[in-house]
Scaffold this motif. Structure first.
Motif, PDB file in Angstrom:
ATOM      1  N   ASP A 126      51.418 -10.295 -44.352  1.00 17.32           N
ATOM      2  CA  ASP A 126      50.727  -9.049 -44.023  1.00 17.32           C
ATOM      3  C   ASP A 126      51.078  -8.617 -42.600  1.00 17.32           C
ATOM      4  O   ASP A 126      51.860  -9.282 -41.913  1.00 17.32           O
ATOM      5  CB  ASP A 126      49.213  -9.226 -44.183  1.00 17.32           C
ATOM      6  CG  ASP A 126      48.677 -10.428 -43.406  1.00 17.32           C
ATOM      7  OD1 ASP A 126      49.220 -10.756 -42.326  1.00 17.32           O
ATOM      8  OD2 ASP A 126      47.723 -11.053 -43.886  1.00 17.32           O
ATOM      9  N   MET A 127      50.476  -7.510 -42.163  1.00 12.13           N
ATOM     10  CA  MET A 127      50.780  -6.961 -40.839  1.00 12.13           C
ATOM     11  C   MET A 127      50.381  -7.913 -39.713  1.00 12.13           C
ATOM     12  O   MET A 127      51.094  -8.018 -38.712  1.00 12.13           O
ATOM     13  CB  MET A 127      50.079  -5.605 -40.674  1.00 12.13           C
ATOM     14  CG  MET A 127      50.510  -4.864 -39.425  1.00 12.13           C
ATOM     15  SD  MET A 127      52.266  -4.457 -39.370  1.00 12.13           S
ATOM     16  CE  MET A 127      52.337  -3.200 -40.628  1.00 12.13           C
ATOM     17  N   ALA A 128      49.278  -8.603 -39.869  1.00  5.89           N
ATOM     18  CA  ALA A 128      48.861  -9.556 -38.833  1.00  5.89           C
ATOM     19  C   ALA A 128      49.899 -10.664 -38.666  1.00  5.89           C
ATOM     20  O   ALA A 128      50.219 -11.076 -37.540  1.00  5.89           O
ATOM     21  CB  ALA A 128      47.486 -10.148 -39.166  1.00  5.89           C
ATOM     22  N   ALA A 129      50.441 -11.137 -39.763  1.00  9.04           N
ATOM     23  CA  ALA A 129      51.483 -12.168 -39.699  1.00  9.04           C
ATOM     24  C   ALA A 129      52.747 -11.603 -39.054  1.00  9.04           C
ATOM     25  O   ALA A 129      53.424 -12.299 -38.288  1.00  9.04           O
ATOM     26  CB  ALA A 129      51.787 -12.705 -41.095  1.00  9.04           C
ATOM     27  N   TYR A 130      53.071 -10.349 -39.357  1.00 10.64           N
ATOM     28  CA  TYR A 130      54.245  -9.741 -38.715  1.00 10.64           C
ATOM     29  C   TYR A 130      54.016  -9.610 -37.214  1.00 10.64           C
ATOM     30  O   TYR A 130      54.926  -9.869 -36.421  1.00 10.64           O
ATOM     31  CB  TYR A 130      54.596  -8.369 -39.311  1.00 10.64           C
ATOM     32  CG  TYR A 130      55.785  -7.796 -38.575  1.00 10.64           C
ATOM     33  CD1 TYR A 130      57.044  -8.383 -38.711  1.00 10.64           C
ATOM     34  CD2 TYR A 130      55.643  -6.745 -37.692  1.00 10.64           C
ATOM     35  CE1 TYR A 130      58.132  -7.921 -37.989  1.00 10.64           C
ATOM     36  CE2 TYR A 130      56.723  -6.271 -36.972  1.00 10.64           C
ATOM     37  CZ  TYR A 130      57.964  -6.859 -37.117  1.00 10.64           C
ATOM     38  OH  TYR A 130      59.035  -6.416 -36.388  1.00 10.64           O
ATOM     39  N   ASP A 131      52.808  -9.258 -36.814  1.00 12.83           N
ATOM     40  CA  ASP A 131      52.513  -9.142 -35.384  1.00 12.83           C
ATOM     41  C   ASP A 131      52.712 -10.488 -34.689  1.00 12.83           C
ATOM     42  O   ASP A 131      53.281 -10.554 -33.599  1.00 12.83           O
ATOM     43  CB  ASP A 131      51.094  -8.626 -35.173  1.00 12.83           C
ATOM     44  CG  ASP A 131      50.806  -8.312 -33.717  1.00 12.83           C
ATOM     45  OD1 ASP A 131      51.639  -7.631 -33.073  1.00 12.83           O
ATOM     46  OD2 ASP A 131      49.746  -8.747 -33.212  1.00 12.83           O
ATOM     47  N   ARG A 132      52.285 -11.580 -35.331  1.00 11.02           N
ATOM     48  CA  ARG A 132      52.505 -12.919 -34.760  1.00 11.02           C
ATOM     49  C   ARG A 132      54.004 -13.224 -34.669  1.00 11.02           C
ATOM     50  O   ARG A 132      54.480 -13.761 -33.670  1.00 11.02           O
ATOM     51  CB  ARG A 132      51.786 -13.984 -35.586  1.00 11.02           C
ATOM     52  CG  ARG A 132      50.271 -13.966 -35.426  1.00 11.02           C
ATOM     53  CD  ARG A 132      49.593 -15.167 -36.075  1.00 11.02           C
ATOM     54  NE  ARG A 132      49.809 -15.254 -37.514  1.00 11.02           N
ATOM     55  CZ  ARG A 132      49.088 -14.606 -38.423  1.00 11.02           C
ATOM     56  NH1 ARG A 132      48.096 -13.817 -38.056  1.00 11.02           N
ATOM     57  NH2 ARG A 132      49.341 -14.747 -39.712  1.00 11.02           N
ATOM     58  N   PHE A 133      54.737 -12.878 -35.737  1.00 12.59           N
ATOM     59  CA  PHE A 133      56.185 -13.071 -35.736  1.00 12.59           C
ATOM     60  C   PHE A 133      56.820 -12.296 -34.580  1.00 12.59           C
ATOM     61  O   PHE A 133      57.645 -12.834 -33.830  1.00 12.59           O
ATOM     62  CB  PHE A 133      56.783 -12.607 -37.075  1.00 12.59           C
ATOM     63  CG  PHE A 133      58.271 -12.467 -37.039  1.00 12.59           C
ATOM     64  CD1 PHE A 133      59.095 -13.560 -37.262  1.00 12.59           C
ATOM     65  CD2 PHE A 133      58.876 -11.247 -36.760  1.00 12.59           C
ATOM     66  CE1 PHE A 133      60.476 -13.444 -37.204  1.00 12.59           C
ATOM     67  CE2 PHE A 133      60.249 -11.118 -36.699  1.00 12.59           C
ATOM     68  CZ  PHE A 133      61.045 -12.221 -36.921  1.00 12.59           C
ATOM     69  N   TYR A 134      56.449 -11.034 -34.440  1.00 14.88           N
ATOM     70  CA  TYR A 134      56.981 -10.161 -33.393  1.00 14.88           C
ATOM     71  C   TYR A 134      56.758 -10.779 -32.007  1.00 14.88           C
ATOM     72  O   TYR A 134      57.676 -10.846 -31.187  1.00 14.88           O
ATOM     73  CB  TYR A 134      56.311  -8.790 -33.495  1.00 14.88           C
ATOM     74  CG  TYR A 134      56.616  -7.853 -32.362  1.00 14.88           C
ATOM     75  CD1 TYR A 134      57.708  -6.984 -32.428  1.00 14.88           C
ATOM     76  CD2 TYR A 134      55.820  -7.824 -31.221  1.00 14.88           C
ATOM     77  CE1 TYR A 134      57.989  -6.120 -31.377  1.00 14.88           C
ATOM     78  CE2 TYR A 134      56.095  -6.969 -30.170  1.00 14.88           C
ATOM     79  CZ  TYR A 134      57.177  -6.120 -30.250  1.00 14.88           C
ATOM     80  OH  TYR A 134      57.462  -5.270 -29.210  1.00 14.88           O
ATOM     81  N   LYS A 135      55.541 -11.226 -31.762  1.00 14.03           N
ATOM     82  CA  LYS A 135      55.213 -11.808 -30.455  1.00 14.03           C
ATOM     83  C   LYS A 135      56.004 -13.086 -30.211  1.00 14.03           C
ATOM     84  O   LYS A 135      56.513 -13.313 -29.106  1.00 14.03           O
ATOM     85  CB  LYS A 135      53.714 -12.069 -30.356  1.00 14.03           C
ATOM     86  CG  LYS A 135      52.906 -10.789 -30.249  1.00 14.03           C
ATOM     87  CD  LYS A 135      51.413 -11.071 -30.312  1.00 14.03           C
ATOM     88  CE  LYS A 135      50.613  -9.771 -30.263  1.00 14.03           C
ATOM     89  NZ  LYS A 135      49.173 -10.017 -30.462  1.00 14.03           N
TER      90      LYS A 135
END
Length: 161
Positions: A119-128
């Motif tokens: 989900d988007m939260a997981a993508y945000d963690r990946f991005y960071k």
């Protein structure tokens, strides 16, 4: 270094086509479909593997059913093109299991990643994690809405030329 492209005859191409369609096809069926007996067919498969034509045989899983409902294509512009930066970037990408594919590109972006996350939260963690691991000049994320076509099979010519 480029690997020499092996010369494949019609039977080799047919074998590869069958295996790309379904790598679990029994050797007897492959042999029948390409017009060989089992032993010569198996020997050809072994030669195709040894030559690197067949890299590996895998199961293709449904990412959505495994909980990976979001596919993101990430375009990366490098701050420089040094060996040091490339090596750092490669190590960072190798440590991120969400990266399904990574390509060095020609054109406006330097690298293209296909990322699978729940989900988007997981993508945000990946991005960071990615941006904390390596300096990036620019990063652009494009979110897939629908996969319209997907194949892992190359369109090999299975006819006499």
């Amino acid at each position: 270094m480029n690997q020499a492209i092996p010369v494949l005859d019609l039977i080799d191409r047919k074998i590869v086509a069958v295996l790309m369609e379904d790598a679990t096809t029994p050797i007897a069926q492959i042999a029948d479909r390409v017009g060989l007996s089992q032993t010569p067919c198996w020997k050809r498969i072994q030669k195709l593997e040894a030559a690197g034509v067949i890299e590996r045989r895998v199961a293709i899983a449904n990412g959505a059913l495994l909980g990976f409902g979001l596919t993101v294509f990430v375009g990366i512009e490098a701050p420089d093109h040094s060996t040091e930066w490339r090596d750092t970037f490669t190590r960072a990408v190798d440590r991120l299991p969400e990266v399904m594919e990574a390509w060095r590109m020609a054109g406006e972006i330097d690298y293209l990643l296909r990322v699978a996350v729940p989900d988007m939260a997981a993508y945000d963690r990946f991005y960071k994690t990615l941006t904390d691991s390596v300096a990036i000049k620019n990063l652009t994320s494009q979110f897939a809405m629908e996969r319209m076509r997907h194949t892992t099979a190359y369109p090999v010519n299975t006819r006499d030329r």
